[in-house]
Write a protein that holds these residues in place. Sequence first.
Motif, PDB file in Angstrom:
ATOM      1  N   UNK A   1      48.096  42.629  35.471  1.00  0.00           N
ATOM      2  CA  UNK A   1      49.356  41.930  35.624  1.00  0.00           C
ATOM      3  C   UNK A   1      49.671  41.752  37.101  1.00  0.00           C
ATOM      4  N   UNK A   2      50.099  40.565  37.466  1.00  0.00           N
ATOM      5  CA  UNK A   2      50.392  40.267  38.867  1.00  0.00           C
ATOM      6  C   UNK A   2      51.596  39.326  38.920  1.00  0.00           C
ATOM      7  N   UNK A   3      52.315  39.389  40.007  1.00  0.00           N
ATOM      8  CA  UNK A   3      53.447  38.488  40.197  1.00  0.00           C
ATOM      9  C   UNK A   3      52.969  37.125  40.670  1.00  0.00           C
ATOM     10  N   UNK A   4      53.749  36.085  40.418  1.00  0.00           N
ATOM     11  CA  UNK A   4      53.378  34.764  40.937  1.00  0.00           C
ATOM     12  C   UNK A   4      53.134  34.810  42.439  1.00  0.00           C
ATOM     13  N   UNK A   5      52.087  34.143  42.857  1.00  0.00           N
ATOM     14  CA  UNK A   5      51.699  34.168  44.263  1.00  0.00           C
ATOM     15  C   UNK A   5      50.718  35.260  44.607  1.00  0.00           C
ATOM     16  N   UNK A   6      50.495  36.163  43.675  1.00  0.00           N
ATOM     17  CA  UNK A   6      49.591  37.272  43.907  1.00  0.00           C
ATOM     18  C   UNK A   6      48.136  36.913  43.702  1.00  0.00           C
ATOM     19  N   UNK A   7      47.264  37.908  43.861  1.00  0.00           N
ATOM     20  CA  UNK A   7      45.819  37.717  43.755  1.00  0.00           C
ATOM     21  C   UNK A   7      45.201  38.746  42.828  1.00  0.00           C
ATOM     22  N   UNK A   8      44.099  38.358  42.241  1.00  0.00           N
ATOM     23  CA  UNK A   8      43.279  39.260  41.439  1.00  0.00           C
ATOM     24  C   UNK A   8      41.823  38.894  41.658  1.00  0.00           C
ATOM     25  N   UNK A   9      40.969  39.891  41.519  1.00  0.00           N
ATOM     26  CA  UNK A   9      39.542  39.648  41.601  1.00  0.00           C
ATOM     27  C   UNK A   9      38.895  40.131  40.316  1.00  0.00           C
ATOM     28  N   UNK A  10      38.293  39.221  39.593  1.00  0.00           N
ATOM     29  CA  UNK A  10      37.609  39.555  38.351  1.00  0.00           C
ATOM     30  C   UNK A  10      36.124  39.755  38.625  1.00  0.00           C
ATOM     31  N   UNK A  11      35.529  40.625  37.840  1.00  0.00           N
ATOM     32  CA  UNK A  11      34.093  40.866  37.928  1.00  0.00           C
ATOM     33  C   UNK A  11      33.460  40.689  36.564  1.00  0.00           C
ATOM     34  N   UNK A  12      32.203  40.317  36.569  1.00  0.00           N
ATOM     35  CA  UNK A  12      31.432  40.222  35.328  1.00  0.00           C
ATOM     36  C   UNK A  12      30.044  40.755  35.625  1.00  0.00           C
ATOM     37  N   UNK A  13      29.697  41.842  34.975  1.00  0.00           N
ATOM     38  CA  UNK A  13      28.404  42.473  35.185  1.00  0.00           C
ATOM     39  C   UNK A  13      27.523  42.237  33.965  1.00  0.00           C
ATOM     40  N   UNK A  14      26.287  41.893  34.229  1.00  0.00           N
ATOM     41  CA  UNK A  14      25.361  41.580  33.151  1.00  0.00           C
ATOM     42  C   UNK A  14      24.328  42.677  32.953  1.00  0.00           C
TER      43      UNK A  14
ATOM     44  N   UNK B   1      35.224  36.379  40.393  1.00  0.00           N
ATOM     45  CA  UNK B   1      36.160  35.263  40.499  1.00  0.00           C
ATOM     46  C   UNK B   1      37.373  35.766  41.265  1.00  0.00           C
ATOM     47  N   UNK B   2      37.490  35.320  42.485  1.00  0.00           N
ATOM     48  CA  UNK B   2      38.647  35.668  43.309  1.00  0.00           C
ATOM     49  C   UNK B   2      39.735  34.645  43.050  1.00  0.00           C
ATOM     50  N   UNK B   3      40.873  35.115  42.621  1.00  0.00           N
ATOM     51  CA  UNK B   3      41.972  34.228  42.260  1.00  0.00           C
ATOM     52  C   UNK B   3      43.161  34.504  43.172  1.00  0.00           C
ATOM     53  N   UNK B   4      43.566  33.497  43.900  1.00  0.00           N
ATOM     54  CA  UNK B   4      44.692  33.615  44.822  1.00  0.00           C
ATOM     55  C   UNK B   4      45.824  32.690  44.398  1.00  0.00           C
ATOM     56  N   UNK B   5      46.989  32.952  44.936  1.00  0.00           N
ATOM     57  CA  UNK B   5      48.179  32.124  44.668  1.00  0.00           C
ATOM     58  C   UNK B   5      48.353  31.888  43.174  1.00  0.00           C
ATOM     59  N   UNK B   6      48.304  32.960  42.427  1.00  0.00           N
ATOM     60  CA  UNK B   6      48.364  32.839  40.973  1.00  0.00           C
ATOM     61  C   UNK B   6      49.716  32.320  40.509  1.00  0.00           C
ATOM     62  N   UNK B   7      49.651  31.527  39.453  1.00  0.00           N
ATOM     63  CA  UNK B   7      50.843  30.909  38.871  1.00  0.00           C
ATOM     64  C   UNK B   7      50.992  31.385  37.429  1.00  0.00           C
ATOM     65  N   UNK B   8      52.175  31.296  36.888  1.00  0.00           N
ATOM     66  CA  UNK B   8      52.362  31.714  35.487  1.00  0.00           C
ATOM     67  C   UNK B   8      51.402  30.994  34.533  1.00  0.00           C
TER      68      UNK B   8
ATOM     69  N   UNK C   1      38.762  39.463  29.799  1.00  0.00           N
ATOM     70  CA  UNK C   1      39.723  40.348  30.430  1.00  0.00           C
ATOM     71  C   UNK C   1      41.027  39.577  30.595  1.00  0.00           C
ATOM     72  N   UNK C   2      42.135  40.256  30.342  1.00  0.00           N
ATOM     73  CA  UNK C   2      43.415  39.556  30.306  1.00  0.00           C
ATOM     74  C   UNK C   2      44.090  39.530  31.671  1.00  0.00           C
ATOM     75  N   UNK C   3      44.606  38.377  32.002  1.00  0.00           N
ATOM     76  CA  UNK C   3      45.377  38.201  33.234  1.00  0.00           C
ATOM     77  C   UNK C   3      46.790  37.762  32.861  1.00  0.00           C
ATOM     78  N   UNK C   4      47.755  38.491  33.357  1.00  0.00           N
ATOM     79  CA  UNK C   4      49.159  38.168  33.130  1.00  0.00           C
ATOM     80  C   UNK C   4      49.812  37.870  34.473  1.00  0.00           C
ATOM     81  N   UNK C   5      50.554  36.785  34.537  1.00  0.00           N
ATOM     82  CA  UNK C   5      51.239  36.402  35.769  1.00  0.00           C
ATOM     83  C   UNK C   5      52.718  36.210  35.446  1.00  0.00           C
ATOM     84  N   UNK C   6      53.517  37.118  35.896  1.00  0.00           N
ATOM     85  CA  UNK C   6      54.950  37.022  35.627  1.00  0.00           C
ATOM     86  C   UNK C   6      55.716  37.828  36.649  1.00  0.00           C
ATOM     87  N   UNK C   7      56.967  37.455  36.800  1.00  0.00           N
ATOM     88  CA  UNK C   7      57.824  38.187  37.734  1.00  0.00           C
ATOM     89  C   UNK C   7      58.664  39.208  36.994  1.00  0.00           C
TER      90      UNK C   7
END
Length: 126
Positions: A11-24, A81-88, A120-126
């Motif tokens: 879970x991250x606030x709007x404008x935040x960042x997350x980095x996802x990984x996928x290992x095989x 997957x580097x995700x920046x400036x996340x939006x709802x 993997x779940x990503x939640x973007x909310x304030x």
Amino acid sequence: QVQLVESGGGSVQPGGSLSLSCTASGFTMGVKAVGWFRQAPGKEREGISCIDRWGNRLYYEDSIKVRFTMSRDNEYNTVYLQMNSLKPEDAAFYYCAARRLNSCSSSGYVSDYDYWGRGTQVTVSS
């Protein structure tokens, strides 16, 4: 047996960042095309990006390309997957997928990919 395991969601606030990984396991990511997808509630699964054997990256939406970056570490058999400036509207389950082929699908259709992680779940909310 091919297995893909995603991690890094949360879970991250709007404008935040997350980095996802996928290992095989069961195959070498460095010689296959691997993609990221996402699926929001009530919506179809959509392609985000793909990286081919040669390290070329393809983003299926121009609006995502400016905020998300896909990369690969062959030593760890992992894509990121580097995700920046996340939006709802980025809130979704994010999936890693691989093709038997070494080139990316130009269309990003789900049917173009042969192996899938559980997401993997990503939640973007304030």
